[in-house]
Design a protein around this motif. Structure first.
Motif, PDB file in Angstrom:
ATOM      1  N   PRO A   2     103.547  22.094 -65.499  1.00 32.74           N
ATOM      2  CA  PRO A   2     104.296  23.148 -66.193  1.00 32.74           C
ATOM      3  C   PRO A   2     103.730  23.404 -67.582  1.00 32.74           C
ATOM      4  CG  PRO A   2     105.523  21.096 -66.271  1.00 32.74           C
ATOM      5  CD  PRO A   2     104.277  20.832 -65.472  1.00 32.74           C
ATOM      6  N   TRP A  45     104.100  26.471 -71.061  1.00 39.51           N
ATOM      7  CA  TRP A  45     104.885  27.546 -71.660  1.00 39.51           C
ATOM      8  C   TRP A  45     104.039  28.287 -72.675  1.00 39.51           C
ATOM      9  CZ3 TRP A  45     106.464  22.810 -70.240  1.00 39.51           C
ATOM     10  CH2 TRP A  45     107.596  22.708 -69.429  1.00 39.51           C
ATOM     11  N   ALA A 101     101.539  26.029 -63.611  1.00 38.53           N
ATOM     12  CA  ALA A 101     102.604  27.026 -63.459  1.00 38.53           C
ATOM     13  C   ALA A 101     103.173  27.376 -64.825  1.00 38.53           C
ATOM     14  CB  ALA A 101     103.713  26.503 -62.549  1.00 38.53           C
ATOM     15  N   PHE A 148     106.027  28.465 -66.937  1.00 43.59           N
ATOM     16  CA  PHE A 148     107.484  28.460 -66.861  1.00 43.59           C
ATOM     17  C   PHE A 148     108.026  29.415 -67.915  1.00 43.59           C
ATOM     18  CE2 PHE A 148     106.792  25.040 -64.153  1.00 43.59           C
ATOM     19  CZ  PHE A 148     107.963  24.399 -63.759  1.00 43.59           C
ATOM     20  N   LYS A 205     109.006  30.091 -62.471  1.00 44.48           N
ATOM     21  CA  LYS A 205     107.618  29.737 -62.698  1.00 44.48           C
ATOM     22  C   LYS A 205     106.678  30.679 -61.967  1.00 44.48           C
ATOM     23  CE  LYS A 205     107.957  26.332 -59.069  1.00 44.48           C
ATOM     24  NZ  LYS A 205     108.120  24.946 -58.746  1.00 44.48           N
TER      25      LYS A 205
END
Length: 101
Positions: free
Chosen positions: A27, A29, A72, A74, A80
């Motif tokens: 994950p 961001w 991915a 998020f 996601k």
């Protein structure tokens, strides 16, 4: 949302990797605030950390490829967008990607 040359992941003696029914996911961001909010709920012992191009090229990319982990992106609601490592490199870590001309 505009990309500003910095991505964030969660870190605690190594980068966080999430597993689910689709496999393993790394994950990340677009901002530290969203990463912090997610960590506070899901991984309280992890802290947001900037992903530098050097981190990505020298550490993350080889590890994600070797372990077959999918990056991915998020968002603030936990949705996601799965990317290949090549897509992640193309969209976020190409040379001069975030420099203006």
């Amino acid at each position: 949302m505009m990309y500003c040359g910095v991505l964030w992941g969660l870190y605690q003696q190594g980068w966080a990797i999430k597993s689910d029914h689709e496999g393993f996911t790394f994950p990340f961001w677009l901002n530290g605030v969203q990463a912090h909010r997610y960590a506070k709920i899901h991984w309280p012992s992890y802290t947001p950390r900037k992903i530098t191009p050097q981190d990505f090229q020298q550490s993350l990319l080889p590890t994600l490829s070797r372990l077959h982990v999918t990056p991915a992106l998020f968002n603030s609601t936990g949705q996601k967008l799965r990317l290949s490592t090549q897509q992640m490199r193309h969209f976020f870590f190409q040379d001069n990607h975030w420099q203006t001309t």
